[in-house]
Write an enzyme that holds these catalytic residues in place. Structure first.
Site, PDB file in Angstrom:
ATOM      1  N   PRO A   2      -9.417 -53.206 -46.850  1.00 51.65           N
ATOM      2  CA  PRO A   2     -10.229 -52.252 -47.402  1.00 51.65           C
ATOM      3  C   PRO A   2     -11.061 -51.680 -45.970  1.00 51.65           C
ATOM      4  O   PRO A   2     -11.603 -52.537 -45.130  1.00 51.65           O
ATOM      5  CB  PRO A   2     -11.347 -53.066 -48.333  1.00 51.65           C
ATOM      6  CG  PRO A   2     -10.734 -54.559 -48.336  1.00 51.65           C
ATOM      7  CD  PRO A   2      -9.630 -54.515 -47.462  1.00 51.65           C
ATOM      8  N   GLU A   3     -11.178 -50.392 -46.124  1.00 52.58           N
ATOM      9  CA  GLU A   3     -11.994 -49.706 -45.086  1.00 52.58           C
ATOM     10  C   GLU A   3     -13.388 -49.265 -45.617  1.00 52.58           C
ATOM     11  O   GLU A   3     -13.631 -49.367 -46.803  1.00 52.58           O
ATOM     12  CB  GLU A   3     -11.146 -48.610 -44.612  1.00 52.58           C
ATOM     13  CG  GLU A   3      -9.796 -48.815 -44.148  1.00 52.58           C
ATOM     14  CD  GLU A   3      -9.889 -49.567 -42.675  1.00 52.58           C
ATOM     15  OE1 GLU A   3     -11.174 -49.617 -42.079  1.00 52.58           O
ATOM     16  OE2 GLU A   3      -9.022 -49.964 -42.264  1.00 52.58           O
TER      17      GLU A   3
END
Ligand code: ZN
Length: 278
Positions: A2-3
């Site tokens: 996840p960014e």
């Protein structure tokens, strides 16, 4: 992994369900995450209200009455709001109960984090995990010319490649590996160019590109918001259409030159050798 856009969409997904609610119980199913989950949370948190849910970098900051829950999704974590009658699933690590709703951290690889910052320890910005982060890409401090100034000043005398300079997040947070390649393409900058050699106009184009690319990813994720209240949802990555990332040897969408892939700091970088200049 996840960014920033995925974390921001997670925040947008859970916030309307939890803000203002009173926490009734915490169950730590497996607290061996990146750092041990504080074992006193089940005693400390019941009866406290969720004041707000903010984000700093890739950390979610859940403000409670006496402190902040600091949540991180690590490599494989997801947070979901579910009806509390839903059975726990394998790899659910912590569940926060709010009466009829549960907030569950599901994290197969256990690189996520659940930490507590009591208000008696001072401002949350001073927490050691947060204090060295670069500015937020959507904050007033990074808007317009100020963003260009920040990139320009932070990059002076830096010999590291601009791709790695950006990825390190010390100037501006949230530009993960995919978004680095896409932002540099958008700005027309070669990823191997020494950061210290960036011109002022290049910094200006790069700051604008970072905001644009991250904003587009967050908007793409907006369609998944409903998935935050069911157990099957998996928003994954939002960059639906990349221009260079993962497009090795495919024609550049602007000039048709084959996209090149290189490795920088053990991470893949994709770029157009024609459109992106040193
Ligand atoms: Zn091109």
């Amino acid at each position: 992994m996840p960014e920033l856009p995925e974390v921001e969409v997670t925040r947008l997904g859970i916030q309307p369900h939890l803000e203002g609610r009173t926490l009734s119980a915490v169950k730590i199913i497996d607290g061996r995450l990146r750092w041990p989950v504080p074992s006193n949370l089940p005693k400390l948190l019941p009866g406290q209200k969720v004041v707000s849910i903010e984000r700093r970098g890739k950390y979610l900051l859940v403000e409670m009455n006496t402190g902040y829950l600091i949540l991180h999704l690590g490599m494989t974590g997801t947070l979901r709001v579910l009806p509390s009658y839903e059975a726990l699933k394998p790899h659910d690590r912590v569940t926060f109960e709010f009466g009829k709703l549960s907030l569950r951290l599901h994290d197969p690889r256990k690189f996520g984090a659940v930490l507590w910052h009591p208000k008696t320890k001072g401002a949350i910005e001073k927490n050691t995990l947060l204090q060295k982060l670069g500015v937020e890409p959507f904050s007033p401090e990074f808007a317009g010319d100020l963003g260009a100034d920040i990139l320009y000043q932070h990059s002076r005398k830096r010999t590291v490649a601009v791709k790695q300079f950006l990825l390190a997040g010390q100037a501006v947070v949230g530009v993960g590996n995919i978004y680095c390649s896409e932002s540099l393409f958008e700005a027309g900058i070669h990823p191997a160019k020494a950061a210290g050699k960036l011109t002022r106009p290049q910094c200006s184009r790069l700051a604008a590109a970072v905001r644009l690319i991250l904003q587009r990813a967050i908007e793409a994720g907006g369609s998944t918001l409903k998935d935050f209240v069911n157990s099957e949802g998996d928003p994954g990555h939002f960059m639906v259409q990349t221009k260079v990332y993962d497009r090795k040897d495919l024609p550049c969408k602007v000039c048709k030159t084959p996209i090149k892939q290189i490795v920088q700091g053990q991470r893949s970088t994709y770029f157009c050798p024609q459109c992106q200049k040193r």
